[in-house]
Design a protein around this motif. Structure first.
Motif, PDB file in Angstrom:
ATOM      1  N   THR A  43     -24.238 -11.531 -48.175  1.00  0.00           N
ATOM      2  CA  THR A  43     -23.789 -10.802 -46.994  1.00  0.00           C
ATOM      3  C   THR A  43     -24.748 -11.090 -45.839  1.00  0.00           C
ATOM      4  OG1 THR A  43     -22.857  -9.028 -48.362  1.00  0.00           O
ATOM      5  CG2 THR A  43     -23.240  -8.542 -46.034  1.00  0.00           C
TER       6      THR A  43
ATOM      7  N   THR B 162     -20.699 -14.958 -45.063  1.00  0.00           N
ATOM      8  CA  THR B 162     -20.532 -13.849 -46.001  1.00  0.00           C
ATOM      9  C   THR B 162     -19.399 -14.142 -46.980  1.00  0.00           C
ATOM     10  OG1 THR B 162     -21.381 -12.210 -44.453  1.00  0.00           O
ATOM     11  CG2 THR B 162     -19.937 -11.408 -46.208  1.00  0.00           C
TER      12      THR B 162
ATOM     13  N   GLN C  29     -22.959 -12.154 -54.595  1.00  0.00           N
ATOM     14  CA  GLN C  29     -22.560 -11.766 -53.241  1.00  0.00           C
ATOM     15  C   GLN C  29     -23.637 -12.164 -52.236  1.00  0.00           C
ATOM     16  OE1 GLN C  29     -19.627 -10.075 -52.072  1.00  0.00           O
ATOM     17  NE2 GLN C  29     -20.506 -10.608 -50.072  1.00  0.00           N
TER      18      GLN C  29
END
Length: 115
Positions: free
Chosen positions: A112, A90, A110
């Motif tokens: 995750t 992450t 991003q």
């Protein structure tokens, strides 16, 4: 000037896969290397994988055997295939291009990894 646009981030479950793309435009001739870095909260930005013009690769030990970097010269795009993702993957992932004497960065995407 080189512009880098990343795509492909998101949410994945542990053990899952994602593929990041980075499209380069602008003064793309003589780009020496392109690669991916990542930065997790509270940590320094670190190299994930890089690919030189000559085809040499540099892969971080933490992702060896799970991540693969590749490129499509016709599309001026570099990919990061991420398999067997772990929660510790992450981070915000940044595309990077080295065009001596300059280094360019994408805006970040991003990733995750969570159940």
């Amino acid at each position: 000037q080189v512009q880098l646009v990343e795509s492909g981030g998101g949410l994945a479950q542990p053990g899952g896969s994602l593929r990041l793309s980075c499209a380069a435009s602008g003064s793309i001739l003589n780009i020496y290397a392109m690669g991916w870095y990542r930065q997790a909260p509270g940590k320094q930005r670190e190299l994930v994988a890089a690919l030189t013009l000559g085809g040499n690769t540099n892969i971080a030990d933490s992702v060896k055997g799970r991540f693969t970097i590749s490129r499509d010269n016709a599309k001026n795009t570099v990919y990061l295939q991420m398999n067997t993702l772990k929660p510790e993957d992450t981070a915000v992932y940044y595309c990077n291009a080295v065009h001596p004497p300059h280094t360019y960065w994408g805006q970040g995407t991003q990733v995750t990894v969570s159940s």
